[in-house]
Design an enzyme around this catalytic site. Structure first.
Site, PDB file in Angstrom:
ATOM      1  N   GLU A 140      -6.349  -9.603   0.853  1.00 47.08           N
ATOM      2  CA  GLU A 140      -5.997 -10.717   1.735  1.00 47.08           C
ATOM      3  C   GLU A 140      -7.137 -11.135   2.666  1.00 47.08           C
ATOM      4  OE1 GLU A 140      -5.556  -7.645   2.473  1.00 47.08           O
ATOM      5  OE2 GLU A 140      -6.227  -7.586   4.546  1.00 47.08           O
ATOM      6  N   ARG A 142     -10.290 -11.661   2.180  1.00 53.53           N
ATOM      7  CA  ARG A 142     -11.153 -12.717   1.648  1.00 53.53           C
ATOM      8  C   ARG A 142     -10.461 -14.082   1.717  1.00 53.53           C
ATOM      9  NH1 ARG A 142     -11.509  -9.479  -3.907  1.00 53.53           N
ATOM     10  NH2 ARG A 142     -11.236  -7.829  -2.367  1.00 53.53           N
ATOM     11  N   LYS A 184       0.834  -1.203   0.000  1.00 62.38           N
ATOM     12  CA  LYS A 184       0.000   0.000   0.000  1.00 62.38           C
ATOM     13  C   LYS A 184       0.872   1.257   0.000  1.00 62.38           C
ATOM     14  CE  LYS A 184      -3.843  -1.912   2.738  1.00 62.38           C
ATOM     15  NZ  LYS A 184      -4.924  -1.695   1.752  1.00 62.38           N
TER      16      LYS A 184
HETATM   17  N1  BES Z   1      -8.132  -3.796   4.508  1.00 62.97           N
HETATM   18  C1  BES Z   1      -8.282  -3.377   3.167  1.00 62.97           C
HETATM   19  C2  BES Z   1      -9.581  -2.596   2.922  1.00 62.97           C
HETATM   20  C3  BES Z   1      -9.716  -1.279   3.648  1.00 62.97           C
HETATM   21  C4  BES Z   1      -9.297  -0.118   3.054  1.00 62.97           C
HETATM   22  C5  BES Z   1     -10.303  -1.217   4.893  1.00 62.97           C
HETATM   23  C6  BES Z   1      -9.434   1.097   3.709  1.00 62.97           C
HETATM   24  C7  BES Z   1     -10.448  -0.006   5.543  1.00 62.97           C
HETATM   25  C8  BES Z   1     -10.008   1.153   4.952  1.00 62.97           C
HETATM   26  C9  BES Z   1      -8.285  -4.591   2.250  1.00 62.97           C
HETATM   27  O1  BES Z   1      -7.487  -5.646   2.662  1.00 62.97           O
HETATM   28  C10 BES Z   1      -7.782  -4.147   0.927  1.00 62.97           C
HETATM   29  O2  BES Z   1      -6.646  -3.774   0.849  1.00 62.97           O
HETATM   30  N2  BES Z   1      -8.627  -4.201  -0.094  1.00 62.97           N
HETATM   31  C11 BES Z   1      -8.271  -3.800  -1.416  1.00 62.97           C
HETATM   32  C12 BES Z   1      -8.762  -4.859  -2.361  1.00 62.97           C
HETATM   33  C13 BES Z   1      -8.234  -4.693  -3.765  1.00 62.97           C
HETATM   34  C14 BES Z   1      -6.755  -4.966  -3.784  1.00 62.97           C
HETATM   35  C15 BES Z   1      -8.970  -5.649  -4.659  1.00 62.97           C
HETATM   36  C16 BES Z   1      -8.943  -2.457  -1.680  1.00 62.97           C
HETATM   37  O3  BES Z   1     -10.048  -2.231  -1.202  1.00 62.97           O
HETATM   38  O4  BES Z   1      -8.318  -1.628  -2.340  1.00 62.97           O
HETATM   39 ZN    ZN Z   2      -7.155  -5.800   4.663  1.00 62.83          ZN
HETATM   40 MN    MN Z   3      -5.506  -5.477   2.006  1.00 62.04          MN
END
Ligand code: BES
Ligand code: ZN
Ligand code: MN
Length: 498
Positions: free
Chosen positions: A348, A350, A276
């Protein structure tokens, strides 16, 4: 984890010091007990209301410092608008608003639980108390100096004046269990990720044996034996080993199938190799809010001796990028036997839930499964911070969650599932891939989970927008909300207890 304020109930009587909170409607009328106390002040309140433009609107307040005729430090008149229009959920909120008016210097406060029509019912007075508790929560474990807090004195004492003291105390006992569960969930989410990693989370869950839960912890070896390679793949780039915690409460009929709650517990989500960006990455310490909710809920069910069989399963991992980390392109075989091509290691949650849901379904054959997860940024784009996203294969369960969401003000909005979306996660080389592209990202994530629930009635709550960093509310001043504990406790109480 701050010292909790002391909360008690007593019959109506004129307080001798501190702060007094009374309620007025939008005609500036008071209840009889309140009128009796305020009589000594003559036309003071009417004049103050006039000069301040106070109209008794819900949530507004008129404050009078050292009212001459009364022995009080402060008198707070809190507007409740049109009391006949209040919904049950508003009483908790009003308690929160009242607590926000008590002030950091306040040692003693009294809240007159009475509207113009007369005293509140015991349940309503207890709801006010719950609101006070929720609003008073602070996470100050890591502050070495006490911070001046303008609305809160941790050593304060709050008395709720009410007509039927015994009945209000009884109603408050259940709510104390709820407030404690919410506080536990908030504590877990607020804890920093160097303190709360999978083993430490599991250790805290084991502490719930003292409230009567059965708690088992599976380590990585045990999970490997079960074939939980989807979950383990996420953890393999971290120095901290994964854990799966199973909490059980058996308050229902012997042998009756349990209700099941499953939580995403990523104690820190860097994104892994698909790392990230730096901005706000610290928020990803809250990526275990689903698991925290399940843990707080299980504590609540035990503490209030709920007449239900319930299981809580949480998958605990840290998603880190090291030399052993999972790669985009890897293919893992989940406990279900289905294979998953990893496209993005940041998807991750899921993967963790895939094995946790399958395990829960196979082992417990539950009446239903509800999972909670801070799963996608896409749900925040869809719904903001007001509603959690709900996905379900069962209309009865979904309708119940919607109703209870409105009643508790932990609201859920149903989102679609369908074969057209499901196609988006088919993979060329494995049974499925772990992302379905940018469009409809919360939906394709839910479709992924659905492949691991079989025919079990199931609902998935995407709490990425509500679990943490949501706007401060009348019942919460903390970064972590503890979202879902009240919703699911009320769902169980309303529909699933014997
Ligand atoms: N934990 C994150 C989602 C999240 C983002 C929760 C911001 C709370 C605040 C999750 O693991 C994630 O990174 N999801 C990605 C999925 C994508 C790579 C398909 C996302 O939402 O960008
Ligand atoms: Zn996450
Ligand atoms: Mn994530």
């Amino acid at each position: 984890m701050s010292e909790a304020i002391k909360l008690g109930f007593a019959p109506f009587s004129t307080p001798e010091k501190g702060v007094l909170v009374v309620f007025a409607d939008d005609a500036l009328q008071f209840g009889p007990q309140t009128r009796a106390v305020l009589k000594a002040t003559g036309d003071l309140i009417a004049r103050a209301a006039e000069s301040e433009g106070f109209k008794g609107k819900l949530g507004t307040a008129l404050e009078i410092v050292h009212p001459a005729a009364l022995p009080l430090a402060r008198l707070v008149v809190l507007g409740v608008g049109k009391p006949e229009e209040l919904k049950p959920r508003d009483y908790v909120r009003i308690g929160g608003i009242a607590a926000g008016k008590l002030g950091g210097a306040t040692r003693e406060a009294t809240i007159f639980c009475e509207f113009p029509r007369g005293p509140l019912k015991p349940d309503q007075a207890a709801d006010i108390g719950l609101g006070v508790r929720l609003r008073s929560y602070r996470f100050d474990r890591y502050k070495t100096k006490r911070k001046d807090d303008e609305e809160h004195n941790p050593n304060g004492k709050v008395t709720l004046a009410t007509r039927d003291v015994a009945a209000a105390r009884k109603a408050a006992r259940v709510r104390e269990a709820v407030a404690a569960g919410v506080s536990l969930a908030r504590d877990l989410v607020n804890e920093p990720p160097n303190v709360l990693f999978p083993e430490e989370f599991a250790r805290r869950a084991l502490g719930l044996r003292k409230v009567g839960l059965t708690v088992e912890v599976l380590d990585a070896k045990a999970m490997r034996k079960l074939g939980m390679n989807a979950l383990l793949g996420v953890a393999q780039g971290s120095q901290h080993e994964a854990r799966l915690v199973v909490m059980r409460w058996n308050g229902g009929r012997r042998g009756a199938p349990p209700v099941a709650f499953v939580g995403k517990g990523v104690t820190f989500d860097t994104g892994g190799i698909s790392i990230k960006p730096a901005t706000s990455m610290e928020d990803m310490k809250g990526d275990m809010a689903g698991a925290a909710c399940v843990t707080g809920l299980m504590q609540t069910l035990a503490a209030r001796q709920a007449r239900v069989n319930a299981v809580g399963v949480i998958g605990l991992v840290e998603n880190m990028p090291d030399g052993n980390a999972q790669r985009p392109g890897d293919i893992v075989t989940s406990m279900s036997g289905q294979t998953i091509e990893i496209i993005n290691t940041d998807a991750e949650g899921r993967l963790v839930l895939a094995d946790a849901l399958w395990y829960t379904k196979e082992r417990f054959k539950p009446q239903f499964m509800i999972d909670l997860a801070t799963l996608t940024g896409a749900i925040i784009v869809s719904l903001g911070h007001e509603y959690a996203g709900m996905f379900s294969n069962n209309d009865t369960l979904a309708d119940r969650l919607s109703l209870i969401g409105e009643a508790t003000n932990e609201k859920v909005w149903r989102m679609p599932l369908g074969p057209e979306y499901d196609k988006l996660i088919d993979s060329k080389v494995a049974d499925m891939k772990n992302t379905g592209g940018r469009m409809g990202g919360a939906i394709t994530a839910a479709q992924f989970l659905q492949r691991f629930v079989g025919d079990t009635p199931w609902a998935h709550l995407d709490i990425a927008g509500t679990g943490f960093a949501s706007p401060q509310s009348d019942v919460n001043r903390s970064w972590a909300s503890g979202w879902g504990v009240r919703l699911l406790d009320a769902l169980v109480a309303e529909y699933y207890e014997r």
